[in-house]
Design an enzyme around this catalytic site. Structure first.
Site, PDB file in Angstrom:
ATOM      1  N   HIS A   1       0.830  -1.212   0.000  1.00  0.00           N
ATOM      2  CA  HIS A   1       0.000   0.000   0.000  1.00  0.00           C
ATOM      3  C   HIS A   1       0.868   1.268   0.000  1.00  0.00           C
ATOM      4  O   HIS A   1       0.517   2.279   0.611  1.00  0.00           O
ATOM      5  CB  HIS A   1      -1.014  -0.025   1.156  1.00  0.00           C
ATOM      6  CG  HIS A   1      -0.405  -0.017   2.537  1.00  0.00           C
ATOM      7  ND1 HIS A   1      -0.894  -0.769   3.576  1.00  0.00           N
ATOM      8  CD2 HIS A   1       0.637   0.684   3.062  1.00  0.00           C
ATOM      9  CE1 HIS A   1      -0.194  -0.538   4.673  1.00  0.00           C
ATOM     10  NE2 HIS A   1       0.741   0.351   4.394  1.00  0.00           N
TER      11      HIS A   1
ATOM     12  N   HIS B   1      -1.894   4.956   9.650  1.00  0.00           N
ATOM     13  CA  HIS B   1      -0.539   5.495   9.845  1.00  0.00           C
ATOM     14  C   HIS B   1      -0.579   6.773  10.669  1.00  0.00           C
ATOM     15  O   HIS B   1      -0.025   7.815  10.284  1.00  0.00           O
ATOM     16  CB  HIS B   1       0.119   5.747   8.490  1.00  0.00           C
ATOM     17  CG  HIS B   1       0.236   4.531   7.623  1.00  0.00           C
ATOM     18  ND1 HIS B   1      -0.822   3.969   6.958  1.00  0.00           N
ATOM     19  CD2 HIS B   1       1.304   3.740   7.342  1.00  0.00           C
ATOM     20  CE1 HIS B   1      -0.416   2.904   6.275  1.00  0.00           C
ATOM     21  NE2 HIS B   1       0.864   2.735   6.502  1.00  0.00           N
TER      22      HIS B   1
ATOM     23  N   HIS C   1      10.942  -2.688   3.329  1.00  0.00           N
ATOM     24  CA  HIS C   1      11.293  -1.269   3.323  1.00  0.00           C
ATOM     25  C   HIS C   1      11.655  -0.784   4.717  1.00  0.00           C
ATOM     26  O   HIS C   1      11.204  -1.332   5.710  1.00  0.00           O
ATOM     27  CB  HIS C   1      10.196  -0.384   2.724  1.00  0.00           C
ATOM     28  CG  HIS C   1       8.867  -0.327   3.461  1.00  0.00           C
ATOM     29  ND1 HIS C   1       8.127  -1.421   3.810  1.00  0.00           N
ATOM     30  CD2 HIS C   1       8.136   0.752   3.875  1.00  0.00           C
ATOM     31  CE1 HIS C   1       6.991  -1.035   4.399  1.00  0.00           C
ATOM     32  NE2 HIS C   1       6.979   0.278   4.457  1.00  0.00           N
TER      33      HIS C   1
ATOM     34  N   GLU D   1       4.850  -4.688   8.602  1.00  0.00           N
ATOM     35  CA  GLU D   1       3.464  -4.588   8.103  1.00  0.00           C
ATOM     36  C   GLU D   1       3.000  -5.892   7.449  1.00  0.00           C
ATOM     37  O   GLU D   1       1.799  -6.156   7.357  1.00  0.00           O
ATOM     38  CB  GLU D   1       3.342  -3.469   7.055  1.00  0.00           C
ATOM     39  CG  GLU D   1       3.453  -2.064   7.606  1.00  0.00           C
ATOM     40  CD  GLU D   1       3.236  -1.004   6.525  1.00  0.00           C
ATOM     41  OE1 GLU D   1       2.974   0.139   6.897  1.00  0.00           O
ATOM     42  OE2 GLU D   1       3.329  -1.307   5.314  1.00  0.00           O
TER      43      GLU D   1
HETATM   44 FE    FE Z   1       2.159   1.323   5.561  1.00  0.00          FE
END
Ligand code: FE
Length: 279
Positions: A12, A60, A194, A241
């Site tokens: 996402h 977030h 990431h 995540e």
């Molecule tokens: Fe995220």
């Protein structure tokens, strides 16, 4: 009776949103990403044809501030506005919900000892708004009702990968117990590799990501046994995540049929997509 008709894992990455809105579909930097979604979008519209989608994502810090972070939060609304992440709203229709199915799932989960937070008001951020238009066309509104399930992958302590997998199993039970007729898809979003801060900023691990894609299909138990530290060390802090993909996988049959898989890692984040059907 309701049934699960599709399971999808998807990144996402926030930068996809503005690229989508500017229709940069054919630009060399973006084409491999957008092209990857086309077969899944078509398959969802023509074959899987879900009426509702349980959308597992994380907020977030857009709707839940860090002073109150629910481990699992389920929306039970008829519609969901976009959270403003500092750039205003994207040109997308309001997300429609399915309050009846949502309340039913909430009740079943809590009686199944998953003490989720039930939200009668909820704004959804890029965790949900980035993948949604990649998976469904939206001329004249969304063709699918959305049931948002936010998972805390932001502020430790986070739920374990195993707990996420078990939650998926409980969601399947809840969906199958629903007395109304619904075709339900489930999507787990986030990742892939990431890290967006510190010395390892930009850390990418495409090998880990490809292995994750293999195992989410064929051996999700192994992923459910991973701890946060191992995922973060191998694939970057924010790659944690990925535990949200296990909610999706737990809701599918132990063996699945692979519908499509795509992976693209041009810059700072591995962008993955996988779609399954029950075997
Ligand atoms: Fe995220």
């Amino acid at each position: 009776m309701a049934k699960i008709v599709a399971g999808i894992g998807s990144s996402h990455v926030p930068s996809i949103g503005p690229a989508y809105d500017a229709k940069r579909f054919e630009e060399p930097d973006w084409k491999p990403l957008f092209d990857g979604y086309k077969p899944v979008k078509r398959w969802l519209a023509e074959e899987a044809r879900p009426d509702a989608i349980v959308f597992v994502y994380n907020d977030h810090g857009s709707d839940f501030a860090l002073d109150r972070v629910p481990t699992f939060a389920l929306g039970v609304c008829d519609e969901y506005q976009q959270a403003d992440e500092g750039f205003g709203s994207r040109p997308l229709p309001v997300v429609t919900g399915d309050a009846d199915l949502s309340w039913f799932i909430a009740k079943e989960l809590i009686y199944d000892e998953f003490d989720i937070t039930v939200c009668q008001e909820m704004k959804v951020d890029h965790g949900l708004m980035v993948p949604l238009p990649l998976l469904f066309s939206h001329q004249g509104g969304w063709p699918v009702a959305v049931i948002p399930l936010a998972v805390n992958v932001i502020q430790h302590p986070l739920p374990t990968a195993r707990r996420c997998f078990r939650l998926g199993q409980a969601i399947r039970k809840a969906v199958e117990a629903y007395p109304g007729r619904r075709r339900v898809a489930i999507v787990g979003t986030g990742g892939m590799s990431h890290q967006l801060h510190g010395e390892r900023f930009g850390h990418l691990n495409p090998e880990f990501d490809q292995h994750w894609l293999d195992l989410i299909e064929n051996d999700p138990e192994r992923l459910a046994n991973m701890n946060h530290r191992d995922i973060m060390a191998a694939a970057g802090a924010e790659a944690v995540e990925l535990i949200m993909w296990l909610v999706m996988r737990g809701a599918m049959t132990p063996k699945v049929r692979l519908v499509h898989r795509n992976y693209y890692a041009p810059m700072t984040t591995g962008m993955g997509l996988i779609a399954f059907q029950d075997a």
